[in-house]
Write a protein that holds these residues in place. Structure first.
Motif, PDB file in Angstrom:
ATOM      1  N   THR A 106      74.195  12.768 -45.789  1.00 35.66           N
ATOM      2  CA  THR A 106      74.500  13.723 -46.841  1.00 35.66           C
ATOM      3  C   THR A 106      74.678  13.010 -48.172  1.00 35.66           C
ATOM      4  OG1 THR A 106      75.529  15.312 -45.341  1.00 35.66           O
ATOM      5  CG2 THR A 106      76.183  15.420 -47.668  1.00 35.66           C
ATOM      6  N   ALA A 107      73.908  13.421 -49.169  1.00 31.11           N
ATOM      7  CA  ALA A 107      73.934  12.775 -50.480  1.00 31.11           C
ATOM      8  C   ALA A 107      72.986  13.511 -51.414  1.00 31.11           C
ATOM      9  CB  ALA A 107      73.504  11.319 -50.371  1.00 31.11           C
ATOM     10  N   VAL A 108      73.051  13.150 -52.685  1.00 30.09           N
ATOM     11  CA  VAL A 108      72.003  13.526 -53.621  1.00 30.09           C
ATOM     12  C   VAL A 108      70.934  12.440 -53.542  1.00 30.09           C
ATOM     13  CG1 VAL A 108      71.389  13.997 -56.013  1.00 30.09           C
ATOM     14  CG2 VAL A 108      73.615  14.733 -55.118  1.00 30.09           C
ATOM     15  N   TYR A 109      69.706  12.863 -53.343  1.00 27.72           N
ATOM     16  CA  TYR A 109      68.596  11.928 -53.216  1.00 27.72           C
ATOM     17  C   TYR A 109      67.799  11.899 -54.505  1.00 27.72           C
ATOM     18  CZ  TYR A 109      69.439  11.228 -48.269  1.00 27.72           C
ATOM     19  OH  TYR A 109      69.991  10.863 -47.063  1.00 27.72           O
ATOM     20  N   TYR A 110      67.558  10.681 -54.996  1.00 26.00           N
ATOM     21  CA  TYR A 110      66.859  10.482 -56.256  1.00 26.00           C
ATOM     22  C   TYR A 110      65.547   9.736 -56.024  1.00 26.00           C
ATOM     23  CZ  TYR A 110      71.386  11.481 -58.415  1.00 26.00           C
ATOM     24  OH  TYR A 110      72.559  12.059 -58.801  1.00 26.00           O
ATOM     25  N   CYS A 111      64.541  10.149 -56.754  1.00 27.74           N
ATOM     26  CA  CYS A 111      63.271   9.449 -56.795  1.00 27.74           C
ATOM     27  C   CYS A 111      63.259   8.573 -58.055  1.00 27.74           C
ATOM     28  CB  CYS A 111      62.139  10.478 -56.860  1.00 27.74           C
ATOM     29  SG  CYS A 111      60.500   9.802 -57.055  1.00 27.74           S
ATOM     30  N   ALA A 112      62.674   7.382 -57.939  1.00 27.38           N
ATOM     31  CA  ALA A 112      62.624   6.475 -59.079  1.00 27.38           C
ATOM     32  C   ALA A 112      61.295   5.740 -59.086  1.00 27.38           C
ATOM     33  CB  ALA A 112      63.768   5.477 -59.009  1.00 27.38           C
ATOM     34  N   ALA A 113      60.868   5.301 -60.265  1.00 29.33           N
ATOM     35  CA  ALA A 113      59.583   4.622 -60.388  1.00 29.33           C
ATOM     36  C   ALA A 113      59.709   3.399 -61.286  1.00 29.33           C
ATOM     37  CB  ALA A 113      58.523   5.575 -60.947  1.00 29.33           C
ATOM     38  N   THR A 149      67.981  15.689 -55.725  1.00 33.33           N
ATOM     39  CA  THR A 149      67.999  16.887 -54.892  1.00 33.33           C
ATOM     40  C   THR A 149      69.053  16.688 -53.800  1.00 33.33           C
ATOM     41  OG1 THR A 149      66.632  18.409 -53.561  1.00 33.33           O
ATOM     42  CG2 THR A 149      66.122  16.060 -53.361  1.00 33.33           C
ATOM     43  N   GLN A 150      69.839  17.726 -53.555  1.00 30.95           N
ATOM     44  CA  GLN A 150      70.960  17.616 -52.615  1.00 30.95           C
ATOM     45  C   GLN A 150      70.477  17.775 -51.180  1.00 30.95           C
ATOM     46  OE1 GLN A 150      74.480  17.180 -53.198  1.00 30.95           O
ATOM     47  NE2 GLN A 150      74.477  16.939 -50.963  1.00 30.95           N
ATOM     48  N   VAL A 151      70.929  16.865 -50.344  1.00 31.71           N
ATOM     49  CA  VAL A 151      70.701  16.967 -48.897  1.00 31.71           C
ATOM     50  C   VAL A 151      72.064  17.009 -48.223  1.00 31.71           C
ATOM     51  CG1 VAL A 151      69.843  15.780 -46.846  1.00 31.71           C
ATOM     52  CG2 VAL A 151      68.473  15.798 -48.944  1.00 31.71           C
ATOM     53  N   THR A 152      72.289  18.044 -47.435  1.00 30.74           N
ATOM     54  CA  THR A 152      73.550  18.187 -46.725  1.00 30.74           C
ATOM     55  C   THR A 152      73.265  18.334 -45.236  1.00 30.74           C
ATOM     56  OG1 THR A 152      74.556  19.285 -48.633  1.00 30.74           O
ATOM     57  CG2 THR A 152      75.687  19.505 -46.503  1.00 30.74           C
ATOM     58  N   VAL A 153      73.877  17.463 -44.444  1.00 29.96           N
ATOM     59  CA  VAL A 153      73.680  17.480 -42.997  1.00 29.96           C
ATOM     60  C   VAL A 153      75.005  17.873 -42.353  1.00 29.96           C
ATOM     61  CG1 VAL A 153      72.911  16.200 -40.972  1.00 29.96           C
ATOM     62  CG2 VAL A 153      71.970  15.646 -43.232  1.00 29.96           C
ATOM     63  N   GLY A 197      60.514   4.594 -55.386  1.00 29.86           N
ATOM     64  CA  GLY A 197      61.591   4.458 -54.415  1.00 29.86           C
ATOM     65  C   GLY A 197      62.449   5.703 -54.303  1.00 29.86           C
ATOM     66  N   TRP A 198      63.131   5.786 -53.194  1.00 28.88           N
ATOM     67  CA  TRP A 198      64.157   6.825 -53.000  1.00 28.88           C
ATOM     68  C   TRP A 198      65.514   6.143 -52.880  1.00 28.88           C
ATOM     69  CZ3 TRP A 198      63.562  12.018 -53.289  1.00 28.88           C
ATOM     70  CH2 TRP A 198      62.266  12.537 -53.206  1.00 28.88           C
ATOM     71  N   PHE A 199      66.471   6.688 -53.599  1.00 28.30           N
ATOM     72  CA  PHE A 199      67.847   6.245 -53.532  1.00 28.30           C
ATOM     73  C   PHE A 199      68.708   7.468 -53.206  1.00 28.30           C
ATOM     74  CE2 PHE A 199      67.823   1.906 -55.319  1.00 28.30           C
ATOM     75  CZ  PHE A 199      66.504   1.844 -55.720  1.00 28.30           C
ATOM     76  N   ARG A 200      69.932   7.218 -52.779  1.00 22.92           N
ATOM     77  CA  ARG A 200      70.832   8.339 -52.535  1.00 22.92           C
ATOM     78  C   ARG A 200      72.241   7.972 -52.958  1.00 22.92           C
ATOM     79  NH1 ARG A 200      70.857   8.306 -45.867  1.00 22.92           N
ATOM     80  NH2 ARG A 200      72.097   6.400 -45.581  1.00 22.92           N
ATOM     81  N   GLN A 201      72.989   9.008 -53.297  1.00 19.54           N
ATOM     82  CA  GLN A 201      74.365   8.797 -53.730  1.00 19.54           C
ATOM     83  C   GLN A 201      75.254   9.875 -53.130  1.00 19.54           C
ATOM     84  OE1 GLN A 201      74.882   8.452 -57.978  1.00 19.54           O
ATOM     85  NE2 GLN A 201      76.814   7.379 -57.711  1.00 19.54           N
ATOM     86  N   ALA A 202      76.184   9.433 -52.311  1.00 20.51           N
ATOM     87  CA  ALA A 202      77.173  10.334 -51.725  1.00 20.51           C
ATOM     88  C   ALA A 202      78.392  10.387 -52.637  1.00 20.51           C
ATOM     89  CB  ALA A 202      77.549   9.848 -50.337  1.00 20.51           C
ATOM     90  N   PRO A 203      79.196  11.442 -52.553  1.00 17.53           N
ATOM     91  CA  PRO A 203      80.381  11.554 -53.404  1.00 17.53           C
ATOM     92  C   PRO A 203      81.301  10.350 -53.251  1.00 17.53           C
ATOM     93  CG  PRO A 203      79.945  13.627 -52.303  1.00 17.53           C
ATOM     94  CD  PRO A 203      79.001  12.638 -51.719  1.00 17.53           C
ATOM     95  N   GLY A 204      81.672   9.764 -54.369  1.00 23.63           N
ATOM     96  CA  GLY A 204      82.579   8.632 -54.350  1.00 23.63           C
ATOM     97  C   GLY A 204      81.958   7.308 -53.974  1.00 23.63           C
ATOM     98  N   LYS A 205      80.650   7.298 -53.777  1.00 20.50           N
ATOM     99  CA  LYS A 205      79.978   6.060 -53.390  1.00 20.50           C
ATOM    100  C   LYS A 205      78.922   5.668 -54.414  1.00 20.50           C
ATOM    101  CE  LYS A 205      80.644   6.506 -48.407  1.00 20.50           C
ATOM    102  NZ  LYS A 205      79.981   6.431 -47.074  1.00 20.50           N
TER     103      LYS A 205
END
Length: 123
Positions: free
Chosen positions: A90-97, A117-121, A35-43
């Motif tokens: 925009t967030a840090v995107y994480y891969c998980a298994a 890995t950081q993604v910034t839009v 899976g892919w998850f993401r985490q934005a600052p403060g969320k």
């Protein structure tokens, strides 16, 4: 045990595209739900998309129709192709298994995580 390393993040303008890759070592990803998850600052970390051991996929509502998850069994990678990107992506995107069957959307059901890995839009 499987080790996961994400790549492909970066800075992109709104409306643009990026392709993230999750490379695995130690085990083959076809034996895992990935899976892919993401985490934005403060969320909180939120579910983005997942591909099950059988190849079924599921995407979260906020990315449905824009993001596509896929698995390459030869390269032992899982990719997340992201199109029509928005600033809110925009967030840090994480891969998980996870070794569990099914297409898992719950963070706590995943056993292995990459570093992100950081993604910034930009708007």
């Amino acid at each position: 045990q499987v080790q996961l390393v994400e790549s492909g993040g970066g800075l992109v303008q709104a409306g643009g595209s990026l392709k993230l890759s999750c490379a695995a070592s130690g085990r083959t990803l076809s034996g895992y739900c990935t899976g892919w998850f993401r985490q934005a600052p403060g969320k909180e970390r939120e579910f983005v998309a997942a591909i099950g051991r059988s190849g079924n996929t599921y995407s979260g509502d906020s990315v449905k129709g824009r993001f596509t998850i896929s698995r390459d069994s030869i390269k032992n990678t899982v990719s997340l192709e992201m199109n029509s990107l928005k600033p809110e992506d925009t967030a840090v995107y994480y891969c998980a298994a996870s070794l569990r069957w099914g297409v898992l959307t719950t963070r706590g059901l995943y056993d292995y995580w990459g570093q992100g890995t950081q993604v910034t839009v930009s708007s």
